[in-house]
Design a protein around this motif. Structure first.
Motif, PDB file in Angstrom:
ATOM      1  N   VAL A  28      37.928  34.607  35.254  1.00 52.88           N
ATOM      2  CA  VAL A  28      36.741  35.430  35.445  1.00 52.88           C
ATOM      3  C   VAL A  28      37.194  36.884  35.596  1.00 52.88           C
ATOM      4  CG1 VAL A  28      34.801  35.956  36.968  1.00 52.88           C
ATOM      5  CG2 VAL A  28      35.441  33.575  36.547  1.00 52.88           C
ATOM      6  N   PRO A  29      36.662  37.805  34.782  1.00 52.21           N
ATOM      7  CA  PRO A  29      37.070  39.210  34.886  1.00 52.21           C
ATOM      8  C   PRO A  29      36.498  39.875  36.133  1.00 52.21           C
ATOM      9  CG  PRO A  29      35.336  38.978  33.251  1.00 52.21           C
ATOM     10  CD  PRO A  29      35.699  37.588  33.672  1.00 52.21           C
ATOM     11  N   ILE A  30      37.377  40.277  37.030  1.00 54.47           N
ATOM     12  CA  ILE A  30      36.975  40.954  38.267  1.00 54.47           C
ATOM     13  C   ILE A  30      37.530  42.372  38.222  1.00 54.47           C
ATOM     14  CG2 ILE A  30      37.160  40.980  40.776  1.00 54.47           C
ATOM     15  CD1 ILE A  30      37.396  37.949  40.689  1.00 54.47           C
ATOM     16  N   ARG A  31      36.649  43.351  38.333  1.00 55.78           N
ATOM     17  CA  ARG A  31      37.029  44.746  38.159  1.00 55.78           C
ATOM     18  C   ARG A  31      36.898  45.514  39.471  1.00 55.78           C
ATOM     19  NH1 ARG A  31      35.315  49.863  36.368  1.00 55.78           N
ATOM     20  NH2 ARG A  31      36.545  50.670  34.618  1.00 55.78           N
ATOM     21  N   SER A  32      37.832  46.415  39.718  1.00 51.68           N
ATOM     22  CA  SER A  32      37.730  47.304  40.875  1.00 51.68           C
ATOM     23  C   SER A  32      36.634  48.332  40.614  1.00 51.68           C
ATOM     24  CB  SER A  32      39.068  48.012  41.123  1.00 51.68           C
ATOM     25  OG  SER A  32      40.067  47.092  41.503  1.00 51.68           O
ATOM     26  N   LEU A  33      35.830  48.605  41.633  1.00 49.52           N
ATOM     27  CA  LEU A  33      34.734  49.557  41.509  1.00 49.52           C
ATOM     28  C   LEU A  33      35.057  50.835  42.265  1.00 49.52           C
ATOM     29  CD1 LEU A  33      31.722  47.114  42.087  1.00 49.52           C
ATOM     30  CD2 LEU A  33      32.947  47.628  39.963  1.00 49.52           C
ATOM     31  N   GLY A  34      34.476  51.933  41.797  1.00 47.34           N
ATOM     32  CA  GLY A  34      34.717  53.233  42.413  1.00 47.34           C
ATOM     33  C   GLY A  34      33.421  53.973  42.658  1.00 47.34           C
ATOM     34  N   PRO A  35      33.524  55.237  43.089  1.00 48.16           N
ATOM     35  CA  PRO A  35      32.320  56.033  43.397  1.00 48.16           C
ATOM     36  C   PRO A  35      31.319  56.105  42.252  1.00 48.16           C
ATOM     37  CG  PRO A  35      34.293  57.138  44.193  1.00 48.16           C
ATOM     38  CD  PRO A  35      34.764  55.970  43.388  1.00 48.16           C
ATOM     39  N   ARG A  36      31.789  56.091  41.011  1.00 47.85           N
ATOM     40  CA  ARG A  36      30.862  56.201  39.881  1.00 47.85           C
ATOM     41  C   ARG A  36      30.032  54.925  39.683  1.00 47.85           C
ATOM     42  NH1 ARG A  36      32.823  54.264  34.817  1.00 47.85           N
ATOM     43  NH2 ARG A  36      34.892  53.315  34.926  1.00 47.85           N
ATOM     44  N   LEU A 136      44.509  38.093  47.186  1.00 50.54           N
ATOM     45  CA  LEU A 136      45.685  38.562  46.448  1.00 50.54           C
ATOM     46  C   LEU A 136      45.870  40.064  46.633  1.00 50.54           C
ATOM     47  CD1 LEU A 136      47.955  37.891  44.395  1.00 50.54           C
ATOM     48  CD2 LEU A 136      46.299  38.378  42.574  1.00 50.54           C
ATOM     49  N   HIS A 137      44.787  40.800  46.514  1.00 46.57           N
ATOM     50  CA  HIS A 137      44.844  42.257  46.666  1.00 46.57           C
ATOM     51  C   HIS A 137      45.292  42.637  48.076  1.00 46.57           C
ATOM     52  CE1 HIS A 137      43.529  46.398  45.624  1.00 46.57           C
ATOM     53  NE2 HIS A 137      43.291  46.474  46.919  1.00 46.57           N
ATOM     54  N   ALA A 138      44.746  41.946  49.076  1.00 47.01           N
ATOM     55  CA  ALA A 138      45.061  42.280  50.470  1.00 47.01           C
ATOM     56  C   ALA A 138      46.522  41.991  50.811  1.00 47.01           C
ATOM     57  CB  ALA A 138      44.134  41.502  51.401  1.00 47.01           C
ATOM     58  N   VAL A 190      52.613  41.034  40.034  1.00 46.24           N
ATOM     59  CA  VAL A 190      52.442  40.897  38.581  1.00 46.24           C
ATOM     60  C   VAL A 190      51.105  40.232  38.282  1.00 46.24           C
ATOM     61  CG1 VAL A 190      53.301  39.754  36.505  1.00 46.24           C
ATOM     62  CG2 VAL A 190      54.912  40.849  38.082  1.00 46.24           C
ATOM     63  N   GLU A 191      50.758  39.217  39.061  1.00 44.98           N
ATOM     64  CA  GLU A 191      49.496  38.515  38.860  1.00 44.98           C
ATOM     65  C   GLU A 191      48.306  39.459  39.024  1.00 44.98           C
ATOM     66  OE1 GLU A 191      46.951  34.794  40.819  1.00 44.98           O
ATOM     67  OE2 GLU A 191      49.018  35.196  41.457  1.00 44.98           O
ATOM     68  N   GLU A 192      48.358  40.291  40.058  1.00 50.02           N
ATOM     69  CA  GLU A 192      47.262  41.234  40.290  1.00 50.02           C
ATOM     70  C   GLU A 192      47.196  42.274  39.174  1.00 50.02           C
ATOM     71  OE1 GLU A 192      45.512  44.327  43.651  1.00 50.02           O
ATOM     72  OE2 GLU A 192      47.575  43.595  43.800  1.00 50.02           O
ATOM     73  N   MET A 193      48.333  42.799  38.760  1.00 49.38           N
ATOM     74  CA  MET A 193      48.375  43.819  37.719  1.00 49.38           C
ATOM     75  C   MET A 193      47.808  43.289  36.403  1.00 49.38           C
ATOM     76  SD  MET A 193      51.661  45.802  36.093  1.00 49.38           S
ATOM     77  CE  MET A 193      52.253  44.258  35.361  1.00 49.38           C
ATOM     78  N   MET A 194      48.218  42.090  36.030  1.00 46.57           N
ATOM     79  CA  MET A 194      47.744  41.499  34.784  1.00 46.57           C
ATOM     80  C   MET A 194      46.245  41.217  34.846  1.00 46.57           C
ATOM     81  SD  MET A 194      50.858  38.897  33.789  1.00 46.57           S
ATOM     82  CE  MET A 194      50.003  38.373  32.289  1.00 46.57           C
TER      83      MET A 194
END
Length: 235
Positions: A28-36, A136-138, A190-194
């Motif tokens: 499942v594609p999970i994307r980091s979100l930002g102010p925009r 994973l991110h944490a 590596v898992e998080e980066m990919m």
């Protein structure tokens, strides 16, 4: 009943868990979100029904309260993750909050997790996926404990936490879940980066497809207008 009792069904029994695992672990594609992305975040949260708002925030948040929450999101201190559909609608999101340590104002070793999923996107495991992604991110940023504060009736969230091995303590109508995170490794980075790169690629594809569809819709509208004008002129 042992396997020898029903040898004819052993192959079927073995294939069912494999099928379930395959479905459960599809990407499942999970994307980091930002102010925009504030507008998309606000649209997502404002679309939640009253019951869902109650479970997400612990109280029946009004539109004004949700708007204030979105305005105060600190994308430098915390992380926000999202899942988009093909129309770039934010259908699920998670907020990973990092409280600062009092002494240095730096991130502490504990982070708090919160998640919301639109009703039409339920049943696809998006909440669990966002939880796994946040874990994973944490851990890759030195967080040792993931904390979840939820209403005791929020059984879906508490089930996700328990399945991950979290300790859940109930105090009346509220429950606290704590999950001890393993240290980061080269593989976890590596898992998080990919995953992030693949999710970004997926988002850009959806964005491009959306732009193409807008152009096609505009062309169709112009053609319809021209056809209508010719019809009126012919009369």
């Amino acid at each position: 009943m042992t396997e020898s009792d029903k040898p004819a069904t052993s192959a079927t029994s073995a294939s069912q868990p494999e099928a379930e695992a395959s479905s459960r672990w599809s990407w499942v594609p999970i994307r980091s979100l930002g102010p925009r992305h504030r507008d998309r975040i606000a649209a997502h949260l404002l679309s939640l029904e009253e019951t869902d708002r109650y479970l997400r925030f612990g109280y029946p948040a009004t539109d004004a309260q949700i708007s204030r929450y979105v305005d105060t999101l600190d994308f430098d201190q915390d992380e926000v993750f999202g899942i988009f559909n093909r129309r770039l609608e934010l259908i699920a999101m998670a907020h990973l909050a990092h409280p600062s340590t009092p002494a240095e104002g730096a991130r502490g070793t504990m982070a708090e997790f919160g998640v919301s999923v639109m009703r039409k996107a339920r049943g696809r495991g998006f909440g669990a996926r966002l939880f796994e992604h946040s874990v994973l991110h944490a851990r890759n940023r030195g967080v040792q404990t993931l904390f979840i504060h939820a209403l005791s009736e929020n059984t879906a969230m508490l089930k996700i936490a328990r399945n991950a091995g979290a300790t859940v303590e109930r105090d009346g109508s509220e429950s606290d879940a704590r999950l001890r995170l393993p240290p980061d490794t080269f593989v976890s980075h590596v898992e998080e980066m990919m995953g992030e790169q693949a999710a970004e690629f997926d988002y850009q594809l959806k964005r491009h497809a959306s732009h193409v569809q807008q152009i096609l819709d505009a062309i169709s509208e112009v053609k319809a207008h021209i056809s209508k004008s010719h019809h009126i002129a012919g009369e």
